[in-house]
Design a protein around this motif. Structure first.
Motif, PDB file in Angstrom:
ATOM      1  N   ILE A  29      37.676  57.410  -3.458  1.00 58.41           N
ATOM      2  CA  ILE A  29      39.006  56.745  -2.926  1.00 58.41           C
ATOM      3  C   ILE A  29      39.659  57.554  -2.403  1.00 58.41           C
ATOM      4  O   ILE A  29      40.698  56.271  -1.869  1.00 58.41           O
ATOM      5  N   GLN A  30      39.988  58.612  -2.142  1.00 56.70           N
ATOM      6  CA  GLN A  30      40.286  59.421  -2.115  1.00 56.70           C
ATOM      7  C   GLN A  30      40.501  59.242  -0.130  1.00 56.70           C
ATOM      8  O   GLN A  30      41.372  59.155   0.240  1.00 56.70           O
ATOM      9  N   LYS A  35      42.653  57.060   5.030  1.00 60.19           N
ATOM     10  CA  LYS A  35      41.846  56.265   6.099  1.00 60.19           C
ATOM     11  C   LYS A  35      42.767  54.800   6.213  1.00 60.19           C
ATOM     12  O   LYS A  35      42.725  54.044   7.325  1.00 60.19           O
ATOM     13  N   GLY A  36      42.972  53.967   5.243  1.00 58.11           N
ATOM     14  CA  GLY A  36      43.657  52.642   4.835  1.00 58.11           C
ATOM     15  C   GLY A  36      44.824  53.155   5.370  1.00 58.11           C
ATOM     16  O   GLY A  36      45.959  51.931   5.056  1.00 58.11           O
ATOM     17  N   ASP A  37      45.752  54.348   4.805  1.00 53.65           N
ATOM     18  CA  ASP A  37      47.268  54.319   5.076  1.00 53.65           C
ATOM     19  C   ASP A  37      48.086  53.327   4.479  1.00 53.65           C
ATOM     20  O   ASP A  37      48.667  52.877   3.854  1.00 53.65           O
ATOM     21  N   VAL A  38      47.575  54.194   2.900  1.00 52.79           N
ATOM     22  CA  VAL A  38      48.508  52.652   2.137  1.00 52.79           C
ATOM     23  C   VAL A  38      49.260  53.592   1.491  1.00 52.79           C
ATOM     24  O   VAL A  38      49.956  55.332   1.280  1.00 52.79           O
ATOM     25  N   PRO A  39      51.110  53.049   1.190  1.00 50.60           N
ATOM     26  CA  PRO A  39      52.140  53.357   0.821  1.00 50.60           C
ATOM     27  C   PRO A  39      51.935  54.113  -0.292  1.00 50.60           C
ATOM     28  O   PRO A  39      51.016  54.164  -1.156  1.00 50.60           O
ATOM     29  N   LYS A  40      52.680  54.996  -0.742  1.00 50.29           N
ATOM     30  CA  LYS A  40      52.762  55.664  -1.897  1.00 50.29           C
ATOM     31  C   LYS A  40      52.805  55.552  -3.078  1.00 50.29           C
ATOM     32  O   LYS A  40      51.664  55.446  -3.817  1.00 50.29           O
ATOM     33  N   PHE A  41      53.375  53.930  -3.660  1.00 50.09           N
ATOM     34  CA  PHE A  41      52.985  53.365  -4.467  1.00 50.09           C
ATOM     35  C   PHE A  41      51.843  52.631  -5.127  1.00 50.09           C
ATOM     36  O   PHE A  41      51.365  52.600  -5.740  1.00 50.09           O
ATOM     37  N   GLY A  42      51.523  51.877  -3.430  1.00 50.10           N
ATOM     38  CA  GLY A  42      49.423  51.794  -4.151  1.00 50.10           C
ATOM     39  C   GLY A  42      48.663  52.872  -4.631  1.00 50.10           C
ATOM     40  O   GLY A  42      47.622  53.089  -5.119  1.00 50.10           O
ATOM     41  N   ARG A  43      49.023  54.141  -3.347  1.00 52.35           N
ATOM     42  CA  ARG A  43      48.539  55.735  -4.031  1.00 52.35           C
ATOM     43  C   ARG A  43      49.063  55.964  -5.664  1.00 52.35           C
ATOM     44  O   ARG A  43      47.441  56.135  -6.040  1.00 52.35           O
TER      45      ARG A  43
END
Length: 72
Positions: A29-30, A35-43
């Protein structure tokens, strides 16, 4: 080894196996989140769900331990 010792070894091995699976899931998941450049809220949401899954597994183990020791 006695059957009781086999049961204890099996229980410990199974718990270590699940611990390893959770670690590998966390690493995967990390990697995907980086690699997906996920926003902080999503992380935060993804890690919260992963933590709750682990916490549920740990709670199940604790409840099972107490039930078995009380003869239920």
């Amino acid at each position: 080894m006695t059957p009781e010792q086999y049961a204890i070894a099996e229980t410990i091995g199974l718990n270590l196996f699940f611990l390893g699976i959770f670690v590998f899931i966390g690493l995967a998941i990390q990697d995907v989140l980086k690699k997906g450049d996920v926003p902080k809220f999503g992380r935060v949401f993804v890690w919260l769900v992963l933590f709750l899954g682990c916490a549920g597994f740990v709670a199940k183990g604790i409840i099972q331990f107490f039930w078995e020791n009380n003869g239920l």
